[in-house]
Design a protein around this motif. Sequence first.
Motif, PDB file in Angstrom:
ATOM      1  N   GLN A  84      -1.731  -1.138  -3.988  1.00 31.19           N
ATOM      2  CA  GLN A  84      -2.915  -0.428  -3.533  1.00 31.19           C
ATOM      3  C   GLN A  84      -2.495   0.950  -3.034  1.00 31.19           C
ATOM      4  OE1 GLN A  84      -4.191  -3.070  -0.467  1.00 31.19           O
ATOM      5  NE2 GLN A  84      -4.780  -4.718  -1.868  1.00 31.19           N
ATOM      6  N   GLU A  85      -3.463   1.849  -2.869  1.00 30.15           N
ATOM      7  CA  GLU A  85      -3.148   3.207  -2.440  1.00 30.15           C
ATOM      8  C   GLU A  85      -4.002   3.627  -1.255  1.00 30.15           C
ATOM      9  OE1 GLU A  85      -2.414   1.953  -6.042  1.00 30.15           O
ATOM     10  OE2 GLU A  85      -4.383   2.920  -5.930  1.00 30.15           O
ATOM     11  N   ASP A  86      -3.373   4.328  -0.372  1.00 24.61           N
ATOM     12  CA  ASP A  86      -4.069   5.014   0.713  1.00 24.61           C
ATOM     13  C   ASP A  86      -3.990   6.503   0.373  1.00 24.61           C
ATOM     14  OD1 ASP A  86      -5.124   6.034   3.036  1.00 24.61           O
ATOM     15  OD2 ASP A  86      -3.406   5.516   4.298  1.00 24.61           O
ATOM     16  N   TRP A  87      -5.074   7.033  -0.212  1.00 25.36           N
ATOM     17  CA  TRP A  87      -5.081   8.411  -0.701  1.00 25.36           C
ATOM     18  C   TRP A  87      -5.397   9.380   0.437  1.00 25.36           C
ATOM     19  CZ3 TRP A  87      -3.430   8.645  -5.597  1.00 25.36           C
ATOM     20  CH2 TRP A  87      -3.661   7.557  -6.448  1.00 25.36           C
ATOM     21  N   ASN A  88      -4.571  10.371   0.596  1.00 26.41           N
ATOM     22  CA  ASN A  88      -4.822  11.453   1.544  1.00 26.41           C
ATOM     23  C   ASN A  88      -4.995  12.721   0.721  1.00 26.41           C
ATOM     24  OD1 ASN A  88      -4.985  13.257   3.633  1.00 26.41           O
ATOM     25  ND2 ASN A  88      -2.904  12.934   4.397  1.00 26.41           N
TER      26      ASN A  88
ATOM     27  N   ALA B 170       8.786  -0.581  -7.352  1.00 27.13           N
ATOM     28  CA  ALA B 170       7.395  -0.979  -7.555  1.00 27.13           C
ATOM     29  C   ALA B 170       6.526   0.249  -7.825  1.00 27.13           C
ATOM     30  CB  ALA B 170       6.882  -1.735  -6.332  1.00 27.13           C
ATOM     31  N   THR B 171       6.811   1.337  -7.130  1.00 26.90           N
ATOM     32  CA  THR B 171       6.067   2.571  -7.346  1.00 26.90           C
ATOM     33  C   THR B 171       6.256   3.065  -8.776  1.00 26.90           C
ATOM     34  OG1 THR B 171       6.335   3.177  -5.023  1.00 26.90           O
ATOM     35  CG2 THR B 171       5.732   4.942  -6.543  1.00 26.90           C
TER      36      THR B 171
ATOM     37  N   THR C  66       0.848  -1.192   0.000  1.00 28.35           N
ATOM     38  CA  THR C  66       0.000   0.000   0.000  1.00 28.35           C
ATOM     39  C   THR C  66       0.879   1.235   0.000  1.00 28.35           C
ATOM     40  OG1 THR C  66      -1.777  -1.127   1.202  1.00 28.35           O
ATOM     41  CG2 THR C  66      -1.788   1.286   1.227  1.00 28.35           C
ATOM     42  N   LEU C  67       0.652   2.105  -0.982  1.00 25.49           N
ATOM     43  CA  LEU C  67       1.389   3.363  -1.082  1.00 25.49           C
ATOM     44  C   LEU C  67       0.554   4.481  -0.471  1.00 25.49           C
ATOM     45  CD1 LEU C  67       2.615   3.112  -4.791  1.00 25.49           C
ATOM     46  CD2 LEU C  67       3.876   2.476  -2.717  1.00 25.49           C
TER      47      LEU C  67
ATOM     48  N   PRO D 156       4.559  11.005   3.261  1.00 26.52           N
ATOM     49  CA  PRO D 156       3.932   9.874   2.583  1.00 26.52           C
ATOM     50  C   PRO D 156       4.918   9.287   1.580  1.00 26.52           C
ATOM     51  CG  PRO D 156       3.168  11.930   1.635  1.00 26.52           C
ATOM     52  CD  PRO D 156       4.052  12.303   2.794  1.00 26.52           C
ATOM     53  N   ASP D 157       4.525   8.226   0.910  1.00 27.95           N
ATOM     54  CA  ASP D 157       5.406   7.627  -0.087  1.00 27.95           C
ATOM     55  C   ASP D 157       5.486   8.477  -1.353  1.00 27.95           C
ATOM     56  OD1 ASP D 157       5.880   5.235   1.469  1.00 27.95           O
ATOM     57  OD2 ASP D 157       3.811   4.679   0.989  1.00 27.95           O
ATOM     58  N   VAL D 158       4.370   9.107  -1.688  1.00 33.52           N
ATOM     59  CA  VAL D 158       4.264   9.904  -2.910  1.00 33.52           C
ATOM     60  C   VAL D 158       3.530  11.197  -2.584  1.00 33.52           C
ATOM     61  CG1 VAL D 158       3.177  10.042  -5.196  1.00 33.52           C
ATOM     62  CG2 VAL D 158       4.285   7.913  -4.469  1.00 33.52           C
ATOM     63  N   VAL D 159       3.979  12.292  -3.192  1.00 33.92           N
ATOM     64  CA  VAL D 159       3.260  13.561  -3.089  1.00 33.92           C
ATOM     65  C   VAL D 159       2.928  14.022  -4.503  1.00 33.92           C
ATOM     66  CG1 VAL D 159       3.252  15.923  -2.211  1.00 33.92           C
ATOM     67  CG2 VAL D 159       4.545  14.140  -0.998  1.00 33.92           C
ATOM     68  N   LEU D 160       1.706  14.470  -4.693  1.00 39.48           N
ATOM     69  CA  LEU D 160       1.239  14.933  -5.996  1.00 39.48           C
ATOM     70  C   LEU D 160       1.166  16.457  -6.027  1.00 39.48           C
ATOM     71  CD1 LEU D 160      -1.804  12.498  -6.464  1.00 39.48           C
ATOM     72  CD2 LEU D 160       0.539  12.180  -7.301  1.00 39.48           C
TER      73      LEU D 160
END
Length: 538
Positions: A83-87, A367-368, A52-53, A108-112
């Motif tokens: 899978q993703e845990d969206w914040n 993987a990301t 989970t990302l 977090p693992d990723v920032v948009l």
Amino acid sequence: MRMRKRELSSLALVLSTAALLAGCAGSGKSGGTANEDDFHESGLPIVDKPITLRIAGTYDERTGSNWNELETIKELNKDTNVQEDWNLVPGTDWANKRKITLASGDLPDVVLDLTNSEVVTGGAQGMFIPLEDLIAKYAPNLTAFLAKYPEVRQAITAPDGHIYSLPLANMSQYKHADGNSLWINKEWLKKIGMEMPTTTEDFKKMLEAFKAQDMDGDGNPNNEIPLTGIYGDSLYGLGYLFGSFNTMDNTFIVQDDKVQFVRSTPEYKNAIDYLHSLYAEGLIDPETFTQNSSQLIAKISSGKKASVGAFFAWSADQNTNADYRWDYGSPIIPLKGPDGYQITPRNNLQLSPAMFVITKADKHPKATMRWVDRAYEPELSLKLREGPNRLKKMDDGTYDIIENPKNYTAGEWKVKETPYNSFVYGFSQEMRDKERLPKPKPGQLDPDFDEWYQALIPYMKSWVFPDILFTNDQYKTIEQYQTDIQAYTDKMAAQWITKGGIDKDWDGYVQTLNKMGLSDYIKVYQDGYDTNKKNLEK
């Protein structure tokens, strides 16, 4: 004590040896996943055991924040075991939320959806990991897209040579057209017996007529709004009118490779003076300086009849009430100004270089990268851009467009099943050409049609400052001057438009800008532009 040191030394040696052996065991098969043997360099799943990302970002309120239920995200995740845990937070809250997130230490693992300066600074600080090697090894779709559009690679490459972020990129040629279009109520024009204006003088006379008469027929001639917008907004702002005075409502423009600060030029002065002439007669909505996009859209769409004569936006039919959305007909080409100028910017193509970063907290960077690369697969990029519910693939490989049902506006229908412009994609002109786009009705144009772009080409000027990344030191210099200069020029522009006095104040205004460091502010943009140009010529 000596025995204790030897024991610690032996323990450290054992641990380091174990770590080295573990790394060798996973060599060539993994890259940062928690369990090295779970990762696959190709094929599906990406990992054997689900991961989970944690991803932070913003969302379009028409789409909502439950992205795991969107068709596009389901397709992105299918068979990957990712899978993703969206914040996610609304766009109005994202700038502050993003700053708090980056400063918190709990990444977090990723920032948009970051700013370019945040990407360069975060990369230099080690907050975001370099991505160029991961792209080369694990992102074949993105690699192909960057090879096709080297200007995108250039835009996402930091001056230190690293790539710290992945882009949202729409390379369709029609996106060169400016989204800040002028829409005029043609039914109101019929009522006052006037033709569509072609000059700034005609436009003012039209607005005066809108103000003087009871345009909506309710018996009250004072409740209509001749012209509304959002001052300073790139989409809903008054920038369209600046082209009539041989300039653009941008902070910087480039003419003959020389960077200019627009707000200190005579052309800008003339544009502001014209806006004051409109405001002084009550032709511009006073709330233009305070309202947000939600308030603007409510204003032009909530009544039973149209109450606004003209406004600025990308689209009329996506913003106005269904009962009168077509009253606004087509956007109009640039108005001819008092000195004959009639220009529009040839915008950079739709490119957000800082849309997706992988942080140092991510235990699964390879993987990301494999997961996000799926978003750059051409067909999925098409769906992310246009909405899968709007597309029907035909036998010949083209895509028919499914129009919005009556219970959806065109805008709501487009973003129903996609994050749209809040996530990455790589949309090419080739994919645009595969769409069976509806043709405009005779005599009508719309920015979503290539015909509008073609109509604007004769008026386009390639003065827009390019999408580039500056160095960390350059961003610090920009930050040093940007806030104060922007605030001062905003304050003076609002004062001049609403109260006048620009002729009297102008010389002192320019002197104040010079004292605030305007020459240094311009120089850092000139240096960044020159460096970028040299890199492109290599």
